[in-house]
Scaffold this motif. Sequence first.
Motif, PDB file in Angstrom:
ATOM      1  N   GLU A 159       0.771  -0.957   0.061  1.00 20.34           N
ATOM      2  CA  GLU A 159       0.195  -0.048   0.071  1.00 20.34           C
ATOM      3  C   GLU A 159       0.831   1.296  -0.008  1.00 20.34           C
ATOM      4  OE1 GLU A 159      -3.262   2.277   2.838  1.00 20.34           O
ATOM      5  OE2 GLU A 159      -2.896   0.196   3.290  1.00 20.34           O
ATOM      6  N   LEU A 160       1.939   1.374   0.793  1.00 19.60           N
ATOM      7  CA  LEU A 160       2.915   2.426   0.817  1.00 19.60           C
ATOM      8  C   LEU A 160       3.456   2.532  -0.488  1.00 19.60           C
ATOM      9  CD1 LEU A 160       4.479   4.606   2.422  1.00 19.60           C
ATOM     10  CD2 LEU A 160       5.978   2.869   3.278  1.00 19.60           C
ATOM     11  N   LYS A 161       4.018   1.477  -0.995  1.00 19.16           N
ATOM     12  CA  LYS A 161       4.749   1.585  -2.327  1.00 19.16           C
ATOM     13  C   LYS A 161       3.573   2.353  -3.561  1.00 19.16           C
ATOM     14  CE  LYS A 161       6.692  -1.118  -5.816  1.00 19.16           C
ATOM     15  NZ  LYS A 161       7.365  -2.500  -6.225  1.00 19.16           N
ATOM     16  N   LYS A 165       1.757   6.160   1.231  1.00 22.77           N
ATOM     17  CA  LYS A 165       1.581   6.336   2.382  1.00 22.77           C
ATOM     18  C   LYS A 165       0.932   4.991   3.118  1.00 22.77           C
ATOM     19  CE  LYS A 165      -2.168   9.716   2.333  1.00 22.77           C
ATOM     20  NZ  LYS A 165      -2.631  10.830   2.476  1.00 22.77           N
ATOM     21  N   VAL A 166       1.049   4.713   4.559  1.00 24.71           N
ATOM     22  CA  VAL A 166       0.091   3.952   4.842  1.00 24.71           C
ATOM     23  C   VAL A 166      -0.030   4.345   6.450  1.00 24.71           C
ATOM     24  CG1 VAL A 166       2.015   2.268   5.524  1.00 24.71           C
ATOM     25  CG2 VAL A 166      -0.402   1.357   5.453  1.00 24.71           C
ATOM     26  N   THR A 167      -1.320   4.254   6.817  1.00 18.90           N
ATOM     27  CA  THR A 167      -1.534   4.778   7.874  1.00 18.90           C
ATOM     28  C   THR A 167      -1.829   3.704   9.029  1.00 18.90           C
ATOM     29  OG1 THR A 167      -2.396   6.794   7.291  1.00 18.90           O
ATOM     30  CG2 THR A 167      -3.275   6.347   9.341  1.00 18.90           C
ATOM     31  N   VAL A 202       2.795  11.353  13.326  1.00 15.05           N
ATOM     32  CA  VAL A 202       1.484  11.422  14.032  1.00 15.05           C
ATOM     33  C   VAL A 202       0.577  12.026  13.135  1.00 15.05           C
ATOM     34  CG1 VAL A 202       0.585  11.443  16.210  1.00 15.05           C
ATOM     35  CG2 VAL A 202       2.801  10.666  16.191  1.00 15.05           C
ATOM     36  N   VAL A 203      -0.656  11.401  13.185  1.00 21.86           N
ATOM     37  CA  VAL A 203      -1.615  12.128  12.321  1.00 21.86           C
ATOM     38  C   VAL A 203      -2.880  12.293  13.019  1.00 21.86           C
ATOM     39  CG1 VAL A 203      -0.665  11.943  10.135  1.00 21.86           C
ATOM     40  CG2 VAL A 203      -2.536  10.106  11.021  1.00 21.86           C
ATOM     41  N   SER A 204      -3.168  12.022  14.406  1.00 22.35           N
ATOM     42  CA  SER A 204      -4.259  11.955  15.288  1.00 22.35           C
ATOM     43  C   SER A 204      -3.886  12.369  16.748  1.00 22.35           C
ATOM     44  CB  SER A 204      -5.066  10.668  15.070  1.00 22.35           C
ATOM     45  OG  SER A 204      -4.463   9.814  16.146  1.00 22.35           O
ATOM     46  N   VAL A 222      -2.321   6.233  19.094  1.00 24.85           N
ATOM     47  CA  VAL A 222      -2.595   7.212  17.964  1.00 24.85           C
ATOM     48  C   VAL A 222      -2.257   6.594  16.641  1.00 24.85           C
ATOM     49  CG1 VAL A 222      -1.330   8.957  19.374  1.00 24.85           C
ATOM     50  CG2 VAL A 222       0.119   7.600  18.074  1.00 24.85           C
ATOM     51  N   LEU A 223      -2.766   7.340  15.371  1.00 25.26           N
ATOM     52  CA  LEU A 223      -2.560   7.095  14.253  1.00 25.26           C
ATOM     53  C   LEU A 223      -1.253   7.524  13.561  1.00 25.26           C
ATOM     54  CD1 LEU A 223      -6.034   7.517  12.693  1.00 25.26           C
ATOM     55  CD2 LEU A 223      -5.090   5.518  13.204  1.00 25.26           C
ATOM     56  N   ILE A 224      -0.331   6.560  12.967  1.00 27.09           N
ATOM     57  CA  ILE A 224       0.899   7.027  12.270  1.00 27.09           C
ATOM     58  C   ILE A 224       0.918   6.764  11.109  1.00 27.09           C
ATOM     59  CG2 ILE A 224       3.354   6.737  12.321  1.00 27.09           C
ATOM     60  CD1 ILE A 224       3.077   5.632  15.199  1.00 27.09           C
ATOM     61  N   GLU A 225       0.917   7.860  10.173  1.00 25.16           N
ATOM     62  CA  GLU A 225       1.252   7.726   8.560  1.00 25.16           C
ATOM     63  C   GLU A 225       2.514   7.615   8.410  1.00 25.16           C
ATOM     64  OE1 GLU A 225       0.745  11.306   5.610  1.00 25.16           O
ATOM     65  OE2 GLU A 225      -0.998  10.741   6.094  1.00 25.16           O
TER      66      GLU A 225
END
Length: 401
Positions: A159-161, A165-167, A202-204, A222-225
């Motif tokens: 998914e990242l490729k 990004k992948v969260t 961190v995105v949240s 937390v959500l990490i991207e």
Amino acid sequence: MTTTTPNISKELFVEILQDKDLVQPDDLLIFQTLYSLDKQEASATDLARIIGWSDKNGVVGKIVGLGKRILKKHDIKQTEREDGTRKLWDFFFTGYYKGTFFIYQLKPELKEALEECGLTENIKPISIQNSYLFVWNPNKWSQWTDPNNEPYIEKNIEELKNTGKVTLMWSCRSHKSIRPGDRAFLARVGSTPRGIFASGKVVSEPFLSQHWSGEDKDVPRVLIEFDTLLNPEKEPILTVDNLDKGNLSKQTWTPQSSGISIRPEVADELEEEWFEFLRTQNIRYSPFSETTDTTITYIEGSATQVTQTRYERNIYARRECLKHYGYSCSVCDFSFEKFYGSLGYKFINVHHLTQVATIKQEYKVNPIQDLRPVCPNCHSMLHKQNPPLTIDELKDIIKNG
């Protein structure tokens, strides 16, 4: 019994700021640092780190000292606590707790007084970003790479490729202080190889979620991207042996808890070490490929679709490029800071001299040789054709246009 919060007018703040017997240079430095920050707020710990003082006590001591000097010269009502002690910080700030940290916020009247006294003209905005270390222990949560189950880590890497990004959701011990936008590194612990294998942001805000074991309890997460994610079973990672040097040795890289703070004096060295590690590895997914965030807009009065692509790069590579070349456009020499003042401080795009589509998996980025700062307009024009124009070619077009 408490009194009301002191209400000092802008005019009185102007008088105080101009009184050199009251306000010392370090006092002004605290106010000006707060002024430069988003929302004009920060903890004493953050202020000390930005200014370069050893700890928060220097900040607190300066604030209290100034408050006492003001009281000797001006008749201002103070806030008293239930135990009879006095609050001196709320002459200048409103405040609130964020987790265990007390946050000072510059009062509007003081902000206006600083501006009226000409004490903010050369102040550049500063963004506070802290770094945190998260951990994954395959002995406790094996599903991510267990061959008897679906290999989720490979799906995440794919998914990242494909998307850039992948969260993912991760538990966080420092849930009382972590903020969206903070830097995140992920380390494998518990079994070899041990070390860092992913990075992102961190995105949240922190939130509660069920424990990974299925136990009837919630843990803060937390959500990490993630911008980089490697499979430790198949690819080299930045092992703990590589992190046992200089300031890096001051940090525990295999902690028991996930989401711990990385020491400020360690964070920059970690970024450099992580960059150099990725740059020298022949890994199947290059973290330096430009990740795209495509926004589709429409031109008024037409059904024509316009696609704008925003490119983000490795934090260290971008920083090293801009440290070397500065923040003026390499094509037209436009400076956002000179034109817009503090609003344009450190605003610029970074252009890759080699077309992304031609970059092979073994490609290694050199921030000085391969990247250049360009303004968004020139960046768009460089990519107006395929292959993109060179910087010299676009300069000639501007010169001869």
